[in-house]
Write an enzyme that holds these catalytic residues in place. Structure first.
Site, PDB file in Angstrom:
ATOM      1  N   ALA A  71      -2.449   4.530   3.144  1.00  0.00           N
ATOM      2  CA  ALA A  71      -3.492   4.538   2.107  1.00  0.00           C
ATOM      3  C   ALA A  71      -4.681   3.640   2.448  1.00  0.00           C
ATOM      4  O   ALA A  71      -5.785   3.894   1.986  1.00  0.00           O
ATOM      5  CB  ALA A  71      -2.897   4.145   0.760  1.00  0.00           C
ATOM      6  N   SER A  82       0.877  -1.182   0.000  1.00  0.00           N
ATOM      7  CA  SER A  82       0.000   0.000   0.000  1.00  0.00           C
ATOM      8  C   SER A  82       0.907   1.222   0.000  1.00  0.00           C
ATOM      9  O   SER A  82       2.086   1.122   0.333  1.00  0.00           O
ATOM     10  CB  SER A  82      -0.877   0.017   1.248  1.00  0.00           C
ATOM     11  OG  SER A  82      -0.195   0.606   2.334  1.00  0.00           O
ATOM     12  N   ASP A  83       0.390   2.378  -0.353  1.00  0.00           N
ATOM     13  CA  ASP A  83       1.177   3.588  -0.109  1.00  0.00           C
ATOM     14  C   ASP A  83       0.924   4.004   1.341  1.00  0.00           C
ATOM     15  O   ASP A  83       0.093   3.427   2.043  1.00  0.00           O
ATOM     16  CB  ASP A  83       0.848   4.695  -1.129  1.00  0.00           C
ATOM     17  CG  ASP A  83       2.008   5.700  -1.254  1.00  0.00           C
ATOM     18  OD1 ASP A  83       2.859   5.750  -0.342  1.00  0.00           O
ATOM     19  OD2 ASP A  83       2.075   6.441  -2.258  1.00  0.00           O
ATOM     20  N   TYR A  84       1.633   5.030   1.755  1.00  0.00           N
ATOM     21  CA  TYR A  84       1.683   5.402   3.173  1.00  0.00           C
ATOM     22  C   TYR A  84       0.294   5.781   3.719  1.00  0.00           C
ATOM     23  O   TYR A  84      -0.298   6.771   3.295  1.00  0.00           O
ATOM     24  CB  TYR A  84       2.619   6.591   3.332  1.00  0.00           C
ATOM     25  CG  TYR A  84       3.157   6.778   4.729  1.00  0.00           C
ATOM     26  CD1 TYR A  84       4.428   6.338   5.063  1.00  0.00           C
ATOM     27  CD2 TYR A  84       2.396   7.382   5.716  1.00  0.00           C
ATOM     28  CE1 TYR A  84       4.941   6.505   6.331  1.00  0.00           C
ATOM     29  CE2 TYR A  84       2.898   7.545   6.990  1.00  0.00           C
ATOM     30  CZ  TYR A  84       4.175   7.095   7.288  1.00  0.00           C
ATOM     31  OH  TYR A  84       4.669   7.266   8.560  1.00  0.00           O
TER      32      TYR A  84
END
Ligand code: NOJ
Length: 620
Positions: A273, A269-271
């Site tokens: 997210a 995942s992105d930070y």
């Protein structure tokens, strides 16, 4: 015992990382049997990715010992090794240590958008290899790059991290970067999957609405190519596509990445997210966000702390299958097998002569000559040069965005490089790129009268580009325009060098300068690279990979736009329209009345000190 097995496994994996077939059945069997011995909590721990900057050393060690993290980001050197040892000792499974190494670790190469202007894939691969070598020395085994978002809007601050507006070039550059990393055993991440570069209005994190045909024609190909080249991970982007944020987008993650492309690496995942799915409005709360993310196919949770909190509960309630968690854990364990996880500090030094030389060369080959009325190249005969401008002597800015491991004092600024080559007087003109202090502008003007040539280093501080650094106005900041006008008044010839993280609209400034070089943020050795170009030691060879618009209102403007049914036949001239005219003389075509259709400089543009003639192609 487990830890011995892993160390043996890792050594074997480390030795055979270079683009070799990734699957070996014995490895898979080991992972399967390890998985059988793990509790559900241990499995969930492997999917948890923590930011070391958010907790104390003691807390970190405790979490690692308890097996609550499969990956720690933003830690290096001694602490990274301590954590690695603790993980092996207490859990028997090594940690992934990850970092955003985007264009170098200590030795910084030009920002990716600059590197792409060299069009030299071998050089870009070598820069990636040397960057990977430095990165691994610090205990890091995984980086969150390359970014292969295709970009068409210079307002978006992250264009700095891209390879420009062309899908094919982005794919090729990205592949070479992955190969460079693989040569040194550093795991790569293709990010941000997908369409993040199409953020509406160039405003970071903004929504995107991309029809499937455009997704496939423009945005997906680079990811496909990187996956086929063995890229270990893909990062799901923050944005939504067709109303569904990527961290919950089953179609893009599961149907395309997994089913269609057979990607079996880690989807990160992105930070934060996963948690942000609630803000997006697609999940009622964090627990639902967790369910959506794991079902869509996100393997690792970067700092949402959602998997840790809710996965077990969701399994117990029957809302998700334990088998889905197992598949995610397997992929994380596979990645740990495949990458050479650094277990001991290396004695080699950073800033090697090889890396610094390449950084200078790439900085020179990235610089794009946009205009030259004969002022360049400079020589000893050019006389006394006034070096001025906020980027002339700012090592911390020339390295560019995403340089978290930058250390001052190793670089060469334009001022230093110019001083080594000729008679130079220095007056900064402005202290930083947004400065409007006219008192020091006056000092620079005085100095200009004493000089024969002015070398003005303009542009952006590094903090004006990169993540969340979107701009609505992409002109040079007001103070810099004032400085240029004041210098122009002196009548001295001016070479304008732009050092920025994005294309800036410099149409007005073109008229005030005799020569213009677009150098982007060139990294540690930016000054050396630029000076080589200004003094003709390197024949300028950089070509733009992102269109420079005349005006921000023309954006998005890129070379391979479809034709439309009414392509303009001529550029309109708003001032030439007679008052009272009912229909515009240029006709009903696709253009802006005030800014026409053409950019200031198109994709591929770049001059050199040589002249070329183009003739008809001949087949022999
Ligand atoms: C957010 C950014 O979008 C991504 O590119 C980066 O890798 C992560 N933060 C981790 O720092």
């Amino acid at each position: 015992m487990k830890s011995k097995v892993w160390i043996a496994l890792l050594c074997a994996a480390f030795l055979c990382i270079n683009c070799t077939p990734k699957h070996s059945d014995p490895a898979q069997a080991r992972i399967d049997s390890l998985l059988k011995t793990m509790t559900i909590q241990q499995k969930i721990g492997q999917l948890n990715q923590l930011n070391a900057k958010c907790m104390s050393r003691e807390q970190l060690i405790e979490k690692v010992q308890r097996g609550e993290a499969g990956c720690i980001m933003n830690v290096s050197d001694s602490l990274a090794y301590v954590l690695q040892q603790q993980a092996l000792r207490y859990t028997g499974i090594p940690l992934l240590i990850a970092r955003d190494m985007i264009h170098g670790y200590h030795t910084l190469f030009p920002i990716p958008l600059g590197q792409a202007c060299s069009w030299d894939t071998a050089l870009v691969r070598e820069a990636a290899r040397l960057s990977a070598r430095e990165t691994r020395r610090h205990g890091i085994g995984w980086t969150f790059s390359p970014m292969v978002d295709v970009v068409r809007d210079p307002r978006w601050g992250r264009v700095a991290e891209s390879y420009g507006e062309d899908t094919y070039l982005t794919s090729v550059m990205g592949e070479q970067v992955v190969r460079g990393y693989q040569m040194e055993g550093l795991a790569a991440t293709a990010k941000h999957y997908v369409g993040y570069g199409a953020a509406e209005g160039g405003r970071d994190y903004n929504t995107t609405w991309i029809p499937e045909v455009q997704l496939r024609n423009t945005y997906l190909l680079p990811f496909y190519r990187l996956i086929k080249c063995g890229c270990e991970a893909v990062m799901a982007s923050f944005n939504e596509v067709q109303g569904m944020p990527l961290s919950a987008n089953k179609h893009l993650l599961h149907d395309i990445l997994r089913d269609e492309w057979k990607f079996d690496g880690v989807i990160d995942s992105d930070y934060g997210a996963i948690e942000q799915l609630v803000k997006h409005g697609v999940a009622a709360d964090k627990k639902e966000a967790t369910r959506l993310a794991i079902r869509a196919g996100v393997d690792m949770d970067m700092e949402s702390h959602a998997y840790k909190k809710y996965l077990k509960e969701l399994i117990d309630e029957g809302a998700i299958r334990e088998a889905d968690v197992d598949s995610a854990v397997k992929r994380v364990l596979q990645m740990k097998e495949r990458v050479g996880l650094p277990l001991q500090p290396s004695v080699e030094e950073d800033y090697s002569a090889e890396a610094m030389e390449l950084a200078g060369r790439l900085a020179a080959e990235s610089a794009v000559l946009l205009k030259n009325n004969g002022l360049l190249p400079l020589s000893k005969q050019s006389g006394k040069v006034l070096v001025t401008g906020p980027l002339a002597d700012s090592e911390g800015d020339q390295v560019g965005c995403w340089s978290p491991d930058y250390e001052a004092g190793h670089g060469i600024t334009p001022l230093q490089a110019m001083q080594q080559r000729g008679r130079v007087v220095y007056s900064p003109g402005l202290r930083y790129s947004r400065d409007r202090n006219t008192r020091i502008i006056r000092d620079a003007v005085k100095a200009a009268y004493q000089a024969d040539v002015i070398a003005y280093f303009a542009g952006e501080e590094q903090l004006l580009s990169g993540e969340a650094q979107s701009l609505a106005d992409i002109r040079l900041r007001e103070g810099q325009r004032q400085l240029l006008h004041a210098l122009h008044e002196t009548g001295k010839p001016i070479v304008l060098v732009i050092m920025a993280g994005r294309p800036l609209t410099i149409e007005d400034e073109m008229a005030y300068a005799d020569a213009v070089v677009y150098a982007y943020h060139g990294g540690t050795m930016a000054g050396e690279g630029i000076a080589r170009v200004l003094y003709g030691e390197t024949n300028p060879c950089g070509k733009l990979t992102m269109t420079i618009p005349r005006h921000v209102g023309q954006v998005p403007i890129y070379y391979n736009h479809t034709n439309t049914g009414r392509p303009a036949r001529q550029e309109p001239d708003i001032q030439a329209i007679p008052v009272g005219t009912k229909a515009h003389p240029a006709g009903a075509f696709s253009f802006y009345l005030d800014y026409g259709t053409k950019p200031l400089f198109p994709f591929g543009y770049g001059l050199s000190y040589t002249t070329y003639e183009y003739g008809s192609p001949v087949v022999r």
